[in-house]
Each structure stands twice: as C-alpha cells, then as structure tokens.
Design a protein around this motif. Structure first.
Motif, short mmCIF file in Angstrom:
data_model
loop_
_atom_site.label_atom_id
_atom_site.label_comp_id
_atom_site.label_asym_id
_atom_site.label_seq_id
_atom_site.Cartn_x
_atom_site.Cartn_y
_atom_site.Cartn_z
N VAL A 145 0.62 -0.71 -0.14
CA VAL A 145 0.20 -0.02 0.25
C VAL A 145 1.00 1.57 -0.41
O VAL A 145 1.65 1.37 1.22
N GLY A 146 1.19 2.42 -0.90
CA GLY A 146 1.91 3.15 -1.26
C GLY A 146 2.67 2.84 -2.36
O GLY A 146 4.17 2.74 -1.27
N VAL A 193 3.50 -9.27 -9.87
CA VAL A 193 3.51 -7.98 -9.40
C VAL A 193 2.35 -7.35 -10.14
O VAL A 193 2.49 -6.94 -11.45
N HIS A 194 1.44 -6.79 -9.20
CA HIS A 194 0.02 -6.72 -10.37
C HIS A 194 -0.19 -5.25 -9.35
O HIS A 194 -0.81 -4.83 -8.60
N PRO A 195 -0.05 -4.54 -10.11
CA PRO A 195 -0.59 -3.10 -10.01
C PRO A 195 -1.96 -2.50 -9.83
O PRO A 195 -2.66 -3.51 -10.85
N ILE A 196 -2.43 -1.26 -8.76
CA ILE A 196 -3.49 -0.88 -8.87
C ILE A 196 -3.90 0.43 -8.85
O ILE A 196 -2.92 0.66 -7.39
N SER A 197 -4.22 0.82 -9.25
CA SER A 197 -4.48 2.54 -9.57
C SER A 197 -5.68 3.10 -8.44
O SER A 197 -6.74 2.98 -8.47
N ALA A 198 -5.05 2.80 -7.55
CA ALA A 198 -6.44 2.91 -6.32
C ALA A 198 -5.36 3.48 -4.66
O ALA A 198 -4.63 3.34 -4.55
N ALA A 199 -6.47 4.66 -3.89
CA ALA A 199 -5.96 5.19 -2.43
C ALA A 199 -6.81 3.99 -2.07
O ALA A 199 -8.00 3.88 -1.79
N VAL A 200 -5.94 3.73 -0.59
CA VAL A 200 -6.27 2.60 0.19
C VAL A 200 -6.45 3.39 1.50
O VAL A 200 -5.61 4.47 2.17
N MET A 240 -10.92 2.72 -1.84
CA MET A 240 -10.85 1.18 -1.30
C MET A 240 -9.81 0.93 -0.46
O MET A 240 -9.69 1.43 0.65
N THR A 241 -11.03 -0.19 0.17
CA THR A 241 -10.14 -0.36 1.66
C THR A 241 -9.82 -1.73 1.24
O THR A 241 -10.21 -2.61 0.39
N LEU A 242 -8.40 -2.66 2.55
CA LEU A 242 -8.10 -3.75 1.96
C LEU A 242 -8.74 -4.71 2.37
O LEU A 242 -8.96 -5.92 1.97
N ASP A 243 -10.28 -4.76 3.31
CA ASP A 243 -11.23 -5.41 4.14
C ASP A 243 -11.98 -5.68 2.20
O ASP A 243 -12.26 -7.16 1.98
N PRO A 265 -3.01 4.57 9.46
CA PRO A 265 -4.77 4.27 10.81
C PRO A 265 -5.58 4.59 9.69
O PRO A 265 -6.55 3.17 10.12
N SER A 266 -5.28 5.24 9.03
CA SER A 266 -7.12 5.46 8.44
C SER A 266 -6.93 3.67 7.73
O SER A 266 -7.81 2.93 7.13
N VAL A 267 -6.36 3.29 6.60
CA VAL A 267 -4.96 1.79 6.00
C VAL A 267 -5.93 0.73 6.99
O VAL A 267 -6.31 -0.11 6.78
N LEU A 268 -5.20 0.94 8.56
CA LEU A 268 -6.00 0.08 9.25
C LEU A 268 -6.68 -0.27 9.28
O LEU A 268 -7.53 -0.95 9.99
N ARG A 269 -7.88 1.06 9.47
CA ARG A 269 -8.72 0.69 10.32
C ARG A 269 -9.82 -0.15 9.22
O ARG A 269 -11.05 -0.78 9.36
#
Length: 368
Positions: A145-146, A193-200, A240-243, A265-269
């Motif tokens: 992530v990042g 390696v699979h690139p994903i264009s998104a902010a987590v 998007m969220t990791l969950d 912290p936002s990513v972890l939530r």
C-alpha cells in the motif's frame, strides 16, 4: 620508592590512569586535531551530498541530512552526476542494479531515483520482509500500500523468486502509477506484481491526492485540498479498503507493507477484518509524527488498531536510533520518522520473527 612502586595504589593495585593522562601534550593535541578533522569531514560530506541533491533535483527537494550519514561521498556523487548527465541528454529511465543485487527501473529526475546512489536504501526493510515470508515455505502474498514506482514490490518479488511471490501494489497518483506499470513490464514481473490504481483508506469513494512531479515519494491523501508541503498538484483517485479488496480477490496476504504519508491509521481501520483473523498478516509500516498530524491522526491510534500485534523497530533516517528488530513500546516517545514491523501475538509468530530477524541480519552484515 621506585618508579614502578609509584604506579601502585595504597592497596597494591595499579592506579587507574586515562590514556590522555599518559600522553604527552603534543600527542593530546594531535588526537584532538584528528577528532576535529573527522567531525568537520563528516559535516562537509553531509552538506555536499544534500546540496548536490538540491541543486540537481530542485531547491524544493526534501532532504534529511541525518539520513545521508552512511552514503559514501565519492561513489554517491559520481552516480548522482551520471544521472544528471543522462537527464541532460534526454534519458528519463534506466534499468540498473540495486545494492541488493536485483534490477530496478530508475526514474531520473525524481527523488525515487535515490536507490541508484544510496546503495543501502530499503535494505533492512526488504531483507526482513523477505525472510519473514520465506519462513512458511508457501507462496508469498503481499499487499503493498503506497507502492510508488514499484521499487519495493519489484525487489521483493525478485528476492523471493518470481514463481513464489504475488504482490498487489496500490498506487493512486496517475503519473507514479504509470511508472509502477513501466517498472513491472520492463522487469518482466507481470506474473508476480499486480499494479492497482487506487488509494487505500477506511471507506470506499473518491478522494484527492497531493503530490509533486519531482518527489513522488511523498504523495499524500488530502481530501480537503492541496498540502503545499507535499507538492503543488492535486490528483483525483478512487478510494477502497483492504477488507473489501480481500473479499473480492480472495488472496490472504502474509504481509502488509504500508507507506502512505500519515494515512496509516486509516488503512488499518479499513483492514479491521483482516487484522482480527487468526491467520492475520504481519505488517511493515512507516511511522511519521509529522504526516500523522497533517492527517489529523495521533500515535494513540495504533495501540487499538494493532492490539493483536507486538511492534519491533526496523530502521530510520538518523543512523539507527534503536537496534534493528528491538521491541517498541510507547510510540509517543518516538518523534522521528522510522519503519516498524508488527508481528501477530503468539509464540509461533514470535519464533518466526526471531528466525526471520536472524536471517536478515546475516544477509545484511556482509554488505555493511
């Protein structure tokens, strides 16, 4: 009393005398002069490298002089000058070998090029993560992530073996994402390696990202508008969220790597379900009090979000303030940028971490 007797104390033991006491005045002066010269040389080396980067990359480049202490002056200077020569004749990318010995795509003119002249960049993080993932002998699945331009993901995929690693690399800035895709393609890592264009984040929906064309390393989620300290450009991105991602893709990660300039912290939530599982992943994440404050977060968020983990110190930009792998207690006592490794609680994960740390140390020492 003889001369030898005079060197004895009343109880018959040799009197303690410092090395300076038994040195002649000229020897003491030479010793102090040598120490002064060494100190001035270190300061000059740091200033020269910092100034060279600022001149060649732009005066707005963010430089932490403490992080330059271990960069060899001559070799780093020559490598940096070579990159500027290539840029002058219109070359924007080259494939080179990192200090770890694996190919990477160097984006000339962006501060993400620094592994080309800073040969120890990311060394401890990568060696520890690779060792952790090797421990169970299964296919390594990582959420990066990042991901920036893909240096971390591409190096880790090669360290683990292309056929034994699957990394999902999230990068929201369009121009940086293009660099990530280019890195994966040029290194022929499309199967790993699979690139994903998104902010987590901690919710689904659009957001905005502050970034700089010269320093892609510091892009930051800024939904309320531009952060001038980070850069002069805003990009729109899907959040998007990791969950949610895990529920869609189905691949359970063994490791989360998170470097998102204060949004950790936002990513972890947004990964609460993943982090509460019995087989929850380990984490490598950057801890930066400044960027946390910019995002309205505090260090007090981590104990609750990582209640099922024990933190260990990896490295920093200030010549290793805490030992590599040492336990970390109260984060409020850390006021500098560093990388931390979170190990799931339990005897088995702790034993796995101890073995991974020992392996990483063995691999790092020959290059020290």
């Amino acid at each position: 009393m003889t001369d030898s007797d005079s060197a004895l104390s009343a109880d018959g033991h040799t009197a303690d005398r410092s090395s300076e006491d038994i040195q002649s005045p000229p020897e003491r002066r030479l010793q102090r002069l040598a120490a002064h010269v060494a100190e001035r040389a270190t300061a000059a080396r740091t200033w020269l490298i910092a100034r060279g980067i600022q001149i060649m990359c732009g005066s707005s480049a963010t430089i932490d002089p403490a992080g330059l202490a271990d960069i060899p002056l001559i070799s780093a200077g020559l490598r940096l000058a070579w990159l500027r020569c290539l840029r002058f004749v219109g070359i924007r990318q080259i494939v080179s070998k990192s200090g770890l010995g694996y190919p990477f795509v160097c984006r000339i003119g962006d501060l993400s090029e620094h592994p080309f002249y800073h040969r120890r960049a990311y060394q401890k993080e990568l060696e520890l993560c690779a060792a952790w993932l090797r421990q169970d002998g299964k296919e390594a699945i990582v959420y990066d992530v990042g991901a920036n331009d893909g240096f971390f993901s591409c190096q880790l995929a090669q360290m683990l073996g292309r056929e034994r690693a699957r990394l999902y690399a999230f990068e929201p800035v369009p121009s940086t994402f293009a660099g990530l895709v280019t890195s994966v393609q040029r290194l022929r890592l499309q199967d790993s390696v699979h690139p994903i264009s998104a902010a987590v984040m901690d919710h689904l929906g659009p957001t905005r990202i502050s970034y700089s064309d010269q320093n892609s390393l510091c892009a930051q989620v800024t939904p309320d508008g531009l952060n001038d300290r980070i850069g002069d450009t805003l990009a729109h991105a899907a959040g998007m969220t990791l969950d949610k991602f895990h529920s869609f893709i189905g691949d359970m990660p063994g490791l989360l790597k998170i470097d998102v300039e204060g949004s950790e912290p936002s990513v972890l939530r947004g990964a609460a379900a993943l982090l509460s599982r019995q087989d929850r992943p380990a984490l490598l994440f950057e801890y930066n009090p400044l960027t946390l404050a910019e995002r309205g977060e505090t260090p007090s968020a981590f104990p609750e979000l990582l209640s099922g983990y024990r933190l260990h110190y990896v490295d920093d930009l200030e010549r290793q303030k805490f030992p590599f792998g040492s336990p970390v207690g109260d984060l409020t006592n850390i006021h500098w940028i560093c990388n931390l490794f979170a190990v799931p609680l339990g005897a088995e994960p702790e034993a796995r971490f101890a073995a991974a740390l020992a392996e990483a140390q063995r691999r790092i020492e020959p290059r020290a």
